[in-house]
Motif scaffolding. Structure first.
Motif, PDB file in Angstrom:
ATOM      1  N   PHE A   1      48.037  46.292  39.942  1.00 47.00           N
ATOM      2  CA  PHE A   1      46.986  45.745  40.801  1.00 47.00           C
ATOM      3  C   PHE A   1      45.983  44.945  39.966  1.00 47.00           C
ATOM      4  N   ASP A   2      45.823  43.698  40.351  1.00 47.41           N
ATOM      5  CA  ASP A   2      44.904  42.766  39.701  1.00 47.41           C
ATOM      6  C   ASP A   2      43.645  42.689  40.564  1.00 47.41           C
ATOM      7  N   VAL A   3      42.471  43.012  39.990  1.00 46.96           N
ATOM      8  CA  VAL A   3      41.240  43.046  40.790  1.00 46.96           C
ATOM      9  C   VAL A   3      40.306  41.883  40.469  1.00 46.96           C
ATOM     10  N   ARG A   4      40.848  40.830  39.859  1.00 49.10           N
ATOM     11  CA  ARG A   4      40.037  39.632  39.607  1.00 49.10           C
ATOM     12  C   ARG A   4      39.770  38.889  40.922  1.00 49.10           C
ATOM     13  N   LYS A   5      38.967  37.850  40.843  1.00 47.60           N
ATOM     14  CA  LYS A   5      38.652  37.045  42.022  1.00 47.60           C
ATOM     15  C   LYS A   5      39.883  36.261  42.479  1.00 47.60           C
ATOM     16  N   ASP A   6      39.827  35.781  43.708  1.00 46.30           N
ATOM     17  CA  ASP A   6      40.961  35.076  44.294  1.00 46.30           C
ATOM     18  C   ASP A   6      41.402  33.893  43.436  1.00 46.30           C
ATOM     19  N   GLY A   7      40.442  33.083  42.997  1.00 50.62           N
ATOM     20  CA  GLY A   7      40.775  31.899  42.210  1.00 50.62           C
ATOM     21  C   GLY A   7      41.405  32.235  40.882  1.00 50.62           C
ATOM     22  N   GLU A   8      40.940  33.300  40.253  1.00 48.65           N
ATOM     23  CA  GLU A   8      41.511  33.728  38.973  1.00 48.65           C
ATOM     24  C   GLU A   8      42.972  34.138  39.151  1.00 48.65           C
TER      25      GLU A   8
END
Length: 471
Positions: free
Chosen positions: A382-389
């Motif tokens: 699971f990646d919890v960065r921002k959408d653009g990232e």
């Protein structure tokens, strides 16, 4: 002309101090106002006016406390309707500060009362514009905040007002004017703000996408709204505090700086609905923390993350802070309206642990170890960065749940098998892990160093797409 910028931390906010011939003005003061009082005293100046560019959403302004301590008058632009005494200026009205003049230019769009202040020096020469959230360096203000207060003000309608304000009020001004915006890079009040803090208006006309000479109103609205993320939940609450008033900063600091021994801290946590907020470094939180506490480190993007993840500014909070930094933490919470700190753990987490109190830990592994486990765990990353990232580049097969929205998407995380969480550098993933653990989800592992460390391994990743090209 003397214009002093005062910046602070991750809010990326600028307040302005202007002094001339024994008189001073403050524009958009921060919550703690004593530095302005001290500055004016050192200059042998009396603070005459407190100018507000608009009702701020991302912080609680210090205008009311500053008025109470200095006797200065608060000034808002046209259409403002605060619940306290203030001058509601007319478009074009001029205020005198010693030998200087400040001209009101009503520039609705970010909000309806948004106002730009034109600075005129002792020689009657126009020096610069303090633009609030109307015009930034490289960007313009987001037009979706006022709709949270008045539903008939759609973001499209506000964007149209902003287009007219920029074209009819700002762009006709002299190219050599200095632009002094309220925010720089890191603020949630715009999309593409520069790290630079000032520029000339002429250069902004050349490089700022929103000031293109041949841009139509429809094009402006479309580009401004494209990719605009949902504002943090605390923004409307801060707006109302700035409109209606708030408890004085001094009172907040007095009541909040209450040291609690471990047993008393535990009792307060059990007897109230307080959130235990741990603001130490993530490496310390990983090694040991109070069960069900939430981590948001003071040395990261602290205040914006508190505002994004703790929905109610009136939420009672108990603090676990590095010793000696309790006052700093309380101050930074109060800047964004979180005034209900009911105490802090005296002696810090060490005192808790030394008292034999129960504590929890978080499993965290290196990117190298994560690489060894990747093939067998591709479906539980699971990646919890921002959408653009995430869209720009991510681990092949990873699922995406942005930290901003994690409280609304808890069901996406498995309850019956181990999963892995990462962000860009290791700060946000620990925040996410702490939230999940506080909700009873303990079957997780943090990837230390985040995507930055993962990129140094052989883990398959998607091809990079420059965020500026994404639509």
């Amino acid at each position: 002309m003397k214009v002093e910028q005062i910046y602070t931390g991750c809010l990326a906010h600028a307040a302005y101090y202007i002094e001339s011939n024994g008189e001073a003005a403050i524009i958009d003061p921060l919550r703690e106002v004593q530095p302005y009082i001290n500055k004016a005293k050192a200059d042998n100046a009396k603070i005459k006016y407190i100018f507000e560019t608009h009702f701020h959403a991302d912080f609680v302004s210090g205008h009311l406390d500053l008025k109470a301590k200095s006797g200065a008058q608060i000034v808002f632009g046209p259409t403002a309707n605060p619940s306290y005494d203030a001058i509601i200026a007319e478009d074009g009205q001029i205020f005198e500060i010693g030998d200087y003049k400040i001209k009101v230019i009503h520039t609705p769009g970010h909000t309806m009362e948004s106002t730009t202040y034109l600075l005129i020096d002792e020689n009657n020469k126009e020096h610069g514009i303090i633009t609030g959230d109307t015009l930034f360096i490289g960007d313009v203000g987001r037009p979706d905040l006022a709709q949270k207060i008045a539903s008939d003000l759609t973001q499209e309608k506000l964007a149209g007002y902003l287009y007219d304000s920029l074209r009819n009020k700002i762009m006709p001004l002299s190219d050599d004017l200095i632009v002094y915006p309220n925010h720089g890079a890191g603020s949630a009040c715009g999309k593409n703000m520069s790290k630079e803090t000032t520029d000339t208006l002429g250069n902004q006309k050349k490089v700022n996408y929103a000031l293109r000479a041949n841009m139509t109103k429809d094009e402006f609205i479309a580009e401004l709204l494209d990719g605009l993320s949902e504002p943090p939940a605390y923004f409307p609450q801060n707006v109302m505090m700035n409109i209606q008033g708030y408890e004085s900063f001094d009172k907040v600091m007095t009541k909040s700086q209450t040291p609690l021994a471990p047993k008393a801290f535990e009792a307060a946590a059990n007897e109230t609905e307080a959130i235990v907020l741990d603001v130490r470094h993530q490496s310390e939180f990983i090694k040991g923390h109070i069960p069900r506490s939430i981590f948001i480190g003071i040395d990261g993007g602290f205040a914006p993350w508190v505002g994004a993840l703790i929905a109610d500014v009136s939420q009672p909070i108990l603090l676990v802070a590095p010793e000696g930094r309790e006052e700093e933490v309380i101050t930074r919470l109060s800047r964004v309206g979180f005034d209900n700190v009911i105490g802090y753990l005296e002696g810090g987490f060490k005192a808790w642990k030394d008292s034999g109190m129960e504590y929890d830990t978080l499993t965290s592994i290196s990117a190298e170890e994560f690489a060894n486990r990747y093939q067998e765990n591709k479906d539980v990353i699971f990646d919890v960065r921002k959408d653009g990232e995430f869209t720009a580049e991510h681990v092949d097969g990873a699922k995406h749940t942005a930290l901003d929205n994690i409280n609304s998407h808890l069901s996406q995380f498995p309850e019956d098998k181990l999963f892995y969480v990462h962000c860009a550098g290791g700060y946000r993933s620990v925040i996410a892990a702490s939230i999940l653990k506080s909700r009873g989800i303990h079957n997780l592992i943090d990837v230390a160093g985040g995507y930055g460390a993962i990129k140094t391994t052989n883990i398959p990743r998607t091809d990079f797409v420059c965020p500026s090209t994404l639509k």
